[in-house]
Design an enzyme around this catalytic site. Structure first.
Site, short mmCIF file in Angstrom:
data_model
loop_
_atom_site.label_atom_id
_atom_site.label_comp_id
_atom_site.label_asym_id
_atom_site.label_seq_id
_atom_site.Cartn_x
_atom_site.Cartn_y
_atom_site.Cartn_z
N GLY A 82 38.80 43.11 46.56
CA GLY A 82 38.17 41.81 46.80
C GLY A 82 38.18 40.99 45.53
N SER A 83 37.25 40.07 45.45
CA SER A 83 37.24 39.16 44.30
C SER A 83 36.72 39.85 43.04
CB SER A 83 36.35 37.96 44.62
OG SER A 83 35.03 38.39 44.83
N THR A 84 37.10 39.32 41.90
CA THR A 84 36.66 39.88 40.62
C THR A 84 35.14 39.77 40.49
OG1 THR A 84 38.77 39.50 39.58
CG2 THR A 84 36.89 39.57 38.11
N GLU A 85 34.62 38.66 41.00
CA GLU A 85 33.17 38.44 40.93
C GLU A 85 32.41 39.54 41.68
OE1 GLU A 85 32.60 34.66 42.64
OE2 GLU A 85 30.52 34.50 41.99
N GLY A 135 33.64 42.41 42.57
CA GLY A 135 33.98 43.69 41.94
C GLY A 135 33.02 44.03 40.81
N GLU A 171 40.36 46.84 43.09
CA GLU A 171 41.58 46.03 43.12
C GLU A 171 41.11 44.60 43.32
OE1 GLU A 171 44.09 43.71 44.31
OE2 GLU A 171 44.61 44.97 46.04
N CYS A 186 46.09 38.46 46.84
CA CYS A 186 45.66 38.71 45.46
C CYS A 186 46.83 38.64 44.48
CB CYS A 186 44.93 40.04 45.36
SG CYS A 186 45.77 41.38 46.18
N GLU A 243 41.57 31.73 40.36
CA GLU A 243 42.22 32.19 41.58
C GLU A 243 41.83 31.26 42.72
OE1 GLU A 243 40.97 35.97 43.47
OE2 GLU A 243 43.11 36.39 43.64
P1 NDP Z 1 34.58 39.26 48.33
O1 NDP Z 1 35.24 39.87 47.16
O2 NDP Z 1 33.17 38.90 48.21
O3 NDP Z 1 34.75 40.26 49.59
C1 NDP Z 1 35.47 41.46 49.58
C2 NDP Z 1 34.68 42.53 50.34
O4 NDP Z 1 33.48 42.83 49.61
C3 NDP Z 1 34.21 42.07 51.71
O5 NDP Z 1 34.22 43.16 52.60
C4 NDP Z 1 32.80 41.61 51.42
O6 NDP Z 1 32.01 41.58 52.56
C5 NDP Z 1 32.35 42.67 50.44
N1 NDP Z 1 31.20 42.30 49.62
C6 NDP Z 1 30.74 41.06 49.28
N2 NDP Z 1 29.63 41.14 48.51
C7 NDP Z 1 29.38 42.47 48.34
C8 NDP Z 1 28.39 43.20 47.63
N3 NDP Z 1 27.43 42.61 46.93
N4 NDP Z 1 28.44 44.55 47.67
C9 NDP Z 1 29.41 45.17 48.34
N5 NDP Z 1 30.38 44.54 49.05
C10 NDP Z 1 30.38 43.20 49.04
O7 NDP Z 1 35.40 38.04 48.81
P2 NDP Z 1 34.88 36.79 49.68
O8 NDP Z 1 35.21 37.03 51.05
O9 NDP Z 1 33.47 36.45 49.39
O10 NDP Z 1 35.82 35.65 49.10
C11 NDP Z 1 35.42 34.92 47.95
C12 NDP Z 1 36.64 34.60 47.13
O11 NDP Z 1 37.15 35.79 46.56
C13 NDP Z 1 37.79 34.04 47.92
O12 NDP Z 1 37.69 32.69 48.05
C14 NDP Z 1 38.97 34.45 47.10
O13 NDP Z 1 39.23 33.52 46.11
C15 NDP Z 1 38.54 35.72 46.46
N6 NDP Z 1 39.08 36.92 47.13
C16 NDP Z 1 39.98 37.64 46.44
C17 NDP Z 1 40.52 38.77 47.01
C18 NDP Z 1 41.52 39.55 46.28
O14 NDP Z 1 42.04 40.52 46.81
N7 NDP Z 1 41.84 39.18 45.08
C19 NDP Z 1 40.16 39.20 48.35
C20 NDP Z 1 39.16 38.38 48.99
C21 NDP Z 1 38.67 37.28 48.37
P3 NDP Z 1 31.90 40.22 53.43
O15 NDP Z 1 33.25 39.60 53.52
O16 NDP Z 1 31.45 40.71 54.71
O17 NDP Z 1 30.92 39.38 52.71
#
Ligand code: NDP
Length: 479
Positions: free
Chosen positions: A227-230, A232, A249, A283, A382
């Site tokens: 997911g996102s770096t934030e 992560g 990742e 990503c 990103e």
């Molecule tokens: P997130 O990184 O927040 O989501 C990835 C996964 O983590 C989802 O299943 C999400 O659940 C889950 N998640 C969110 N918050 C938490 C937490 N505190 N503890 C554990 N798990 C959590 O991505 P977003 O969907 O919020 O997207 C935000 C931005 O991130 C996007 O606009 C994009 O720029 C970037 N992004 C980057 C990715 C990458 O692979 N580089 C992938 C996805 C997004 P849920 O979706 O149900 O909130």
């Protein structure tokens, strides 16, 4: 195949503490109302995964049988591929062409690849001093929490579930709130394949509710997150409290460098797929383009012309190459980045506007910016959308310096006919993947993951097995 909307816990479909809607981003209509796992359901899922892990039915399962189950799951995904691909496209908005020809076939290949590893996880015998036999065992970690994003919902789920199960772990899978449907299908098929109850649990829900509870849970041994770096960073901080193993990742701002000696037609195609495949919600998207000065004008003109022809349309149509962004929030985010590019002085060469199909949907045109400077937000952050930022470079060293001038390090691409230059680039770029005269190539056998703030640990390949096993050293006295 029935579309389940409940939670899969311990082999049963159960209710959550709440429900949420999942929306088709092409039509803006609700596809389904899905149960959400709250802390109590997360706890139940983790407990059932623990019981399944300790149950001889799984713990002592013959490794060849474990391989067979993964292979059987691959067969079931393959048999249901057209239906699964349609659900993926409805939920995410990606063109059916991508779901049916690339994403879901990859899931099948990946399950088969790790089925092949299930009975080959050998330890080693180590020469040691004294009359001792020393050998290592590769043992599973226990309960793995897999948290995946919405951009490649089932594909990325398989990147975690397949190696975790091949190594003998049990899994609690949390799909993204935006795209929970295909993970539920996978859960259904895993039961049909014959995995014992509790070996794979699927618990949709919001990240801050379900994801957070999973990362906090002391019964989880490892979190594998994409997911996102934030997010992560939050996962890492939270997991530290219970000393969980983690692999992350994360995001990217991948450089894509085109030298003047490249096959320009192939490079244009590569740059286009590098940024517009998956609507740029990738990503590893090649979102920063560097073109050598002598070919810059011609290259960008060809690129812009091709970007302008990228077919936006109903993602269910076979000819569509650019679907809607996954959600209204993502659409607004990407449009705000386009606005920032314009206001910071970049020049729009193609796209730049929102679009609709039959008056609906979160579509954004294939967008190319030129005259981007390294300090602009569109060059640094990103965007996760179909937006390319082109920057100039002077020579090889400058290309490398600019390519590496980012907190990220997920992927990179280079186009040149000079073999030495290609390998020098591959060695100097700080990224987990380098594509030479190609882009966006993946194979279950080839490891994928980040340098720097793009994370650590590797998905795919033999390397992923390291993420889901621990080594035990056994000493035997021979006296
Ligand atoms: P997130 O990184 O927040 O989501 C990835 C996964 O983590 C989802 O299943 C999400 O659940 C889950 N998640 C969110 N918050 C938490 C937490 N505190 N503890 C554990 N798990 C959590 O991505 P977003 O969907 O919020 O997207 C935000 C931005 O991130 C996007 O606009 C994009 O720029 C970037 N992004 C980057 C990715 C990458 O692979 N580089 C992938 C996805 C997004 P849920 O979706 O149900 O909130």
């Amino acid at each position: 195949m029935e579309q389940r909307t409940k939670l899969l816990i311990g082999g049963s479909w159960t209710e959550g503490h709440d429900r949420f809607e999942t929306i088709n981003p092409a039509t803006e209509e609700v596809i389904a109302r899905v149960e959400e796992a709250g802390p109590a359901e997360v706890d139940a899922a983790v407990r059932s995964a623990r019981e399944a892990f300790d149950n001889p039915a799984w713990r002592d399962m013959d490794v060849h049988r474990r391989a067979e189950l993964l292979w059987r799951l691959a067969d079931l995904v393959e048999q249901n591929l057209p239906a699964i691909a349609r659900v993926e496209t409805e939920d995410n908005g990606k063109p059916l062409f991508e779901s049916s020809k690339v994403d879901i076939p990859f899931v099948v290949a990946n399950l088969r690849y790790y089925a092949g590893w299930a009975d080959k996880l050998a330890g080693e015998v180590i020469p040691v001093s004294g009359p001792f036999l020393n050998y290592t065992r590769r043992e599973p970690l226990g309960v793995v929490g897999a948290i995946v994003p919405w951009n490649f919902p089932l594909n990325l789920a398989s990147w975690k579930v397949a190696p975790a199960l091949a190594c003998g772990n049990t899994v609690v899978l949390k799909p993204a709130e935006e795209t929970p449907l295909t993970a539920l299908l996978l859960g259904e098929l895993a039961l049909e394949a014959g995995f014992p109850p509790g070996v794979l649990n699927v618990i949709p829900g919001r990240g801050r509710v379900t994801g957070q509870a999973l990362v906090e849970h002391p019964g989880v041994d490892k979190i594998s997150f994409t997911g996102s770096t934030e997010t992560g960073r939050i996962v890492m901080e939270t997991a530290a409290r219970t000393l969980k193993k983690i692999s992350l990742e994360l995001g990217g701002k991948s450089p894509h460098v085109v030298f003047a000696d490249a096959d320009l037609e192939a490079a244009v195609r590569g740059v286009i797929t590098g940024i517009f495949y998956g609507k740029g919600e990738v990503c590893a998207a090649g979102s920063r383009l560097f073109v050598e000065e002598s070919i810059r004008e011609e290259f960008l003109a060809r690129l812009a012309a091709r970007a302008a022809k990228t077919t936006i349309g109903d993602p269910m149509e076979a000819t569509t190459r650019l679907g809607p962004l996954v959600s209204k929030a993502q659409y607004e985010r990407v449009l705000a980045y386009i606005e920032s590019g314009v206001s910071e002085g970049a020049r729009l060469l193609a796209g730049g506007k929102a679009a609709t199909v039959e008056g609906r949907g979160y579509f954004v045109e294939a967008t190319v910016f030129d005259e981007v400077t390294p300090d602009m937000r569109i060059a640094r952050e990103e965007i996760f959308g179909p937006v390319l930022a082109a920057l100039p470079f002077e020579d090889f060293d400058d290309a490398i310096a600019q390519a590496n001038d980012t907190v990220y390090g997920l992927a990179s691409g280079v186009w040149t006919r000079d073999v030495a230059k290609a390998h020098q680039f591959a060695a100097a770029v700080k990224a987990g993947t380098v594509w030479v005269n190609t882009y966006n190539r993946y194979d279950p056998g080839s490891p994928f993951g980040g340098f720097k703030s793009s994370g650590f640990g590797r998905d795919l390949g033999r390397q992923a097995l390291e993420e889901y096993t621990q080594t035990k050293s056994v000493w035997v006295s021979l006296q």
